[in-house]
Design a protein around this motif. Structure first.
Motif, mmCIF file in Angstrom:
data_model
loop_
_atom_site.group_PDB
_atom_site.id
_atom_site.type_symbol
_atom_site.label_atom_id
_atom_site.label_comp_id
_atom_site.label_asym_id
_atom_site.label_seq_id
_atom_site.Cartn_x
_atom_site.Cartn_y
_atom_site.Cartn_z
ATOM 1 N N LEU A 60 0.823 -1.207 0.000
ATOM 2 C CA LEU A 60 0.000 0.000 0.000
ATOM 3 C C LEU A 60 0.857 1.257 0.000
ATOM 4 C CD1 LEU A 60 -2.748 -0.930 2.632
ATOM 5 C CD2 LEU A 60 -2.758 -1.333 0.165
ATOM 6 N N PHE A 61 0.434 2.226 -0.809
ATOM 7 C CA PHE A 61 1.057 3.547 -0.855
ATOM 8 C C PHE A 61 -0.069 4.578 -0.776
ATOM 9 C CE2 PHE A 61 3.464 0.507 -3.309
ATOM 10 C CZ PHE A 61 4.761 0.666 -2.857
ATOM 11 N N TYR A 62 0.307 5.828 -0.538
ATOM 12 C CA TYR A 62 -0.696 6.881 -0.467
ATOM 13 C C TYR A 62 -0.244 8.048 -1.346
ATOM 14 C CZ TYR A 62 -2.204 4.083 3.470
ATOM 15 O OH TYR A 62 -2.621 3.024 4.240
ATOM 16 N N THR A 63 -1.227 8.734 -1.941
ATOM 17 C CA THR A 63 -0.916 9.847 -2.836
ATOM 18 C C THR A 63 -1.994 10.909 -2.758
ATOM 19 O OG1 THR A 63 -0.331 10.409 -5.134
ATOM 20 C CG2 THR A 63 -2.109 8.828 -4.818
ATOM 21 N N ASP A 64 -1.677 12.087 -3.277
ATOM 22 C CA ASP A 64 -2.670 13.153 -3.368
ATOM 23 C C ASP A 64 -3.499 12.962 -4.637
ATOM 24 O OD1 ASP A 64 -1.324 15.585 -5.389
ATOM 25 O OD2 ASP A 64 -0.146 13.853 -4.781
ATOM 26 N N ALA A 65 -4.450 13.843 -4.871
ATOM 27 C CA ALA A 65 -5.399 13.682 -5.978
ATOM 28 C C ALA A 65 -4.738 13.808 -7.353
ATOM 29 C CB ALA A 65 -6.513 14.712 -5.852
ATOM 30 N N LYS A 66 -3.559 14.407 -7.420
ATOM 31 C CA LYS A 66 -2.880 14.591 -8.700
ATOM 32 C C LYS A 66 -1.712 13.623 -8.907
ATOM 33 C CE LYS A 66 -3.963 19.526 -9.123
ATOM 34 N NZ LYS A 66 -3.381 20.892 -9.284
ATOM 35 N N GLY A 67 -1.434 12.841 -7.891
ATOM 36 C CA GLY A 67 -0.300 11.932 -8.006
ATOM 37 C C GLY A 67 1.025 12.656 -7.955
ATOM 38 N N ASP A 68 1.030 13.849 -7.353
ATOM 39 C CA ASP A 68 2.272 14.629 -7.266
ATOM 40 C C ASP A 68 3.189 14.119 -6.155
ATOM 41 O OD1 ASP A 68 1.539 16.248 -9.349
ATOM 42 O OD2 ASP A 68 0.691 17.823 -8.072
ATOM 43 N N TYR A 69 2.591 13.516 -5.143
ATOM 44 C CA TYR A 69 3.380 13.034 -4.000
ATOM 45 C C TYR A 69 2.974 11.600 -3.658
ATOM 46 C CZ TYR A 69 4.208 18.032 -3.521
ATOM 47 O OH TYR A 69 4.540 19.339 -3.773
ATOM 48 N N VAL A 70 3.943 10.804 -3.243
ATOM 49 C CA VAL A 70 3.677 9.431 -2.817
ATOM 50 C C VAL A 70 4.249 9.244 -1.416
ATOM 51 C CG1 VAL A 70 4.205 6.991 -3.211
ATOM 52 C CG2 VAL A 70 3.636 8.451 -5.135
ATOM 53 N N ILE A 71 3.427 8.656 -0.559
ATOM 54 C CA ILE A 71 3.839 8.373 0.817
ATOM 55 C C ILE A 71 3.869 6.864 1.012
ATOM 56 C CG2 ILE A 71 3.278 8.643 3.272
ATOM 57 C CD1 ILE A 71 1.653 11.155 2.452
ATOM 58 N N GLN A 72 4.974 6.367 1.533
ATOM 59 C CA GLN A 72 5.067 4.952 1.884
ATOM 60 C C GLN A 72 5.180 4.871 3.397
ATOM 61 O OE1 GLN A 72 8.341 2.822 0.122
ATOM 62 N NE2 GLN A 72 7.525 0.831 0.679
ATOM 63 N N GLY A 73 4.135 4.400 4.033
ATOM 64 C CA GLY A 73 4.109 4.360 5.491
ATOM 65 C C GLY A 73 2.755 3.915 5.984
ATOM 66 N N GLU A 74 2.461 4.219 7.241
ATOM 67 C CA GLU A 74 1.217 3.757 7.852
ATOM 68 C C GLU A 74 0.281 4.927 8.134
ATOM 69 O OE1 GLU A 74 2.641 1.631 11.271
ATOM 70 O OE2 GLU A 74 2.836 -0.226 10.133
ATOM 71 N N LEU A 75 -0.993 4.695 7.876
ATOM 72 C CA LEU A 75 -2.030 5.697 8.128
ATOM 73 C C LEU A 75 -2.716 5.342 9.445
ATOM 74 C CD1 LEU A 75 -3.582 8.158 7.018
ATOM 75 C CD2 LEU A 75 -5.119 6.558 5.861
ATOM 76 N N ILE A 76 -2.645 6.255 10.392
ATOM 77 C CA ILE A 76 -3.184 6.011 11.741
ATOM 78 C C ILE A 76 -4.409 6.885 11.974
ATOM 79 C CG2 ILE A 76 -2.662 5.925 14.203
ATOM 80 C CD1 ILE A 76 -0.833 4.139 12.561
ATOM 81 N N ASP A 77 -5.496 6.270 12.433
ATOM 82 C CA ASP A 77 -6.689 7.009 12.854
ATOM 83 C C ASP A 77 -6.516 7.283 14.349
ATOM 84 O OD1 ASP A 77 -9.194 7.803 13.816
ATOM 85 O OD2 ASP A 77 -10.257 6.618 12.314
ATOM 86 N N THR A 78 -6.174 8.529 14.690
ATOM 87 C CA THR A 78 -5.876 8.853 16.085
ATOM 88 C C THR A 78 -7.125 8.870 16.967
ATOM 89 O OG1 THR A 78 -6.001 11.237 15.616
ATOM 90 C CG2 THR A 78 -3.837 10.196 15.468
ATOM 91 N N LYS A 79 -8.280 9.181 16.367
ATOM 92 C CA LYS A 79 -9.512 9.182 17.159
ATOM 93 C C LYS A 79 -9.909 7.770 17.553
ATOM 94 C CE LYS A 79 -11.615 13.431 15.338
ATOM 95 N NZ LYS A 79 -12.781 14.002 14.610
ATOM 96 N N MET A 80 -9.851 6.867 16.582
ATOM 97 C CA MET A 80 -10.235 5.476 16.839
ATOM 98 C C MET A 80 -9.065 4.651 17.374
ATOM 99 S SD MET A 80 -13.402 5.394 16.096
ATOM 100 C CE MET A 80 -13.705 3.631 16.097
#
Length: 244
Positions: A60-80
């Motif tokens: 899994l990777f993460y990106t913005d709506a234009k594909g300008d940036y790619v993040i390789q890491g973990e997405l944490i829901d701090t509330k839950m």
């Protein structure tokens, strides 16, 4: 009043087209800029506005709506207080328990055997020995043991001797719990080869790997208390959850 359903349908269709166009834009941008990302399996929005998940296999990777940036890491829901990346990978790697080829496994029944778990193990695996000794404290369970000799050529020999034994269950327990090797034996070991192919198919790279009736996959040795928890979740029909 009759126009309302039509308007709602049109709005839903428009949203679908917008999402498809967004996905196409992200796929195109990433494929052009990062050649390794030319075969994306899925693009979908995350719980975080403006952030999209890009899946390649189970990576899994993460990106913005234009594909300008790619993040390789973990997405944490701090509330839950949940690791959303880990939760997602757990669901992606879940295995259809009912479809496992149980004829290629050694079936070990304790108590009423109502609860079920499948385990991929190598007889030379130290963590497997620790797991097996702790598993003696879990009752009323059926364990489907898939011999998975991946650590050394000696693993294949020991697995053969156990599989071909007159009493494979005792031979396995002797090997893992009592440090008593099974005597040399020979028979059709096609099941062991099929186990290796099955493990490769599901990308099982380490032992022990546990698979529960709800499809949850747990890599590594876990204690009896955690096994009990997972068995309870599976029995209740709970979806696979991430390992803590």
């Amino acid at each position: 009043m009759k126009l309302i359903p039509s308007l709602l349908a049109a709005a839903t269709l428009a949203c679908g087209f917008a999402a498809s166009a967004q996905e196409a834009d992200i796929r195109k941008a990433l494929a052009e800029r990062i050649p390794q990302m030319d075969k994306i399996d899925e693009v979908r929005p995350t719980a975080m506005k403006g952030l999209y998940e890009v899946r390649i296999g189970t990576d899994l990777f993460y990106t913005d709506a234009k594909g300008d940036y790619v993040i390789q890491g973990e997405l944490i829901d701090t509330k839950m207080r949940r690791n959303l990346t880990e939760d997602r990978i757990t669901k992606l790697t879940a295995i259809n328990f009912a479809a496992l080829p149980f004829k290629d496994a050694i079936t070990i029944v304790r108590g009423d055997g109502k609860r079920k778990v499948a385990v991929f193990e190598d007889p030379n695996c130290g963590y497997c020995k620790r797991f097996e000794r702790d598993l003696q404290n879990v009752d009323n369970v059926t364990v489907y043991l898939f011999l998975y000799p991946i650590l050394s050529p000696d693993s294949a020999e020991k697995s053969r001797n156990i599989w071909c034994s007159k009493d494979p269950v005792t031979a396995w327990q002797d090997q893992m719990v009592r440090d008593k090797a099974a005597p040399a034996a020979s028979c059709d070991t096609g099941a062991l080869q099929r186990n290796l192919a099955l493990g490769r198919k599901h990308k099982i790279t380490g032992t022990p790997t546990l698979i529960f009736a709800n499809g949850a996959r747990v890599p590594g040795a876990i204690g009896a208390k955690d096994v009990e928890k997972r068995l309870a979740e599976a029995g209740a029909g709970t979806e696979p959850t991430a390992t803590n």
